[in-house]
Design an enzyme around this catalytic site. Sequence first.
Site, PDB file in Angstrom:
ATOM      1  N   GLU A 101      90.427  38.233 -32.332  1.00 49.39           N
ATOM      2  CA  GLU A 101      90.769  39.629 -32.602  1.00 49.39           C
ATOM      3  C   GLU A 101      89.640  40.326 -33.356  1.00 49.39           C
ATOM      4  OE1 GLU A 101      93.277  41.148 -31.472  1.00 49.39           O
ATOM      5  OE2 GLU A 101      94.604  39.513 -30.824  1.00 49.39           O
ATOM      6  N   ARG A 104     108.612  45.183 -33.231  1.00 49.45           N
ATOM      7  CA  ARG A 104     109.376  45.432 -31.994  1.00 49.45           C
ATOM      8  C   ARG A 104     110.659  44.600 -32.028  1.00 49.45           C
ATOM      9  NH1 ARG A 104     109.855  42.465 -27.642  1.00 49.45           N
ATOM     10  NH2 ARG A 104     108.064  41.139 -28.025  1.00 49.45           N
ATOM     11  N   CYS A 141     101.589  38.650 -36.873  1.00 50.73           N
ATOM     12  CA  CYS A 141     100.198  38.193 -36.743  1.00 50.73           C
ATOM     13  C   CYS A 141      99.240  39.209 -37.346  1.00 50.73           C
ATOM     14  CB  CYS A 141      99.853  37.918 -35.282  1.00 50.73           C
ATOM     15  SG  CYS A 141     100.587  36.397 -34.678  1.00 50.73           S
ATOM     16  N   HIS A 189      94.380  34.993 -31.194  1.00 51.27           N
ATOM     17  CA  HIS A 189      95.636  34.855 -30.452  1.00 51.27           C
ATOM     18  C   HIS A 189      95.422  33.918 -29.259  1.00 51.27           C
ATOM     19  CE1 HIS A 189      97.911  38.537 -32.071  1.00 51.27           C
ATOM     20  NE2 HIS A 189      98.814  37.561 -32.023  1.00 51.27           N
TER      21      HIS A 189
END
Length: 224
Positions: A85, A95, A148, A175
């Site tokens: 990332e 979410r 994360c 990830h």
Amino acid sequence: MAMRVLLTGFDPFEGAAVNPSWEAVRALDGWRFGAGARAVEVHARRMPCAFGAALTALDAALAQLQPHCVIAVGQAGGRSAFTPERVAINLDDGRICDNAGCQPIDQPVVPGAPAAYFATLPIKAIVQAVRAAGLPAEVSNTAGTFVCNHLFYGLMHRLAQPDAQRQGVRGGFIHIPYLPEQAAHLPGPPPAMALADAVAALRIAVQVSVAQTQDLKLAGGALH
Ligand code: PCA
């Protein structure tokens, strides 16, 4: 005195039985390579998949190990590659609920802190080396807004403080895709990466991170 690398992985979440990030990092716990002044030792720690609690666990690991380099790892279901990332943002927007039943919406990870931090790992050099080993990798420009990103942001905020800066501690987040045994039971089915491949890619990421402080000037952007 060996250079210490902290790897973190997460508990399973969203009803899953495993999280590939913990399976991959725990395979490297206790790995030592190099000798003398270049000796490196790797420590793995498991993080709860919960806002706040993940940073408490990170703080305990940082205090105990005083690492020189930190690579946090998480599952990104649906991705087809090993993805370092680029950026952590100061935002929690769940979410789904985390494992403690919390679902913060549009809250800062650290109130009053900068909007974002860049990873300080050589992410493009990692991508290039993982690809050279025959495994799919690409830079990711978003770590999402769930736990994360929360851990990644919290990590980079800690490493931006003067004491960590003085010691040159670097860090970032990677990830990784579902394991094949997860993807097999999901509709689609989504892409997957075998555990052995995720471990091999992570091994490369550790080696590149300790060997290289400067990143490579390679294209790693995205149009959208
Ligand atoms: N992946 C989630 C949280 C834990 C994990 O492994 C995420 O991408 O936020």
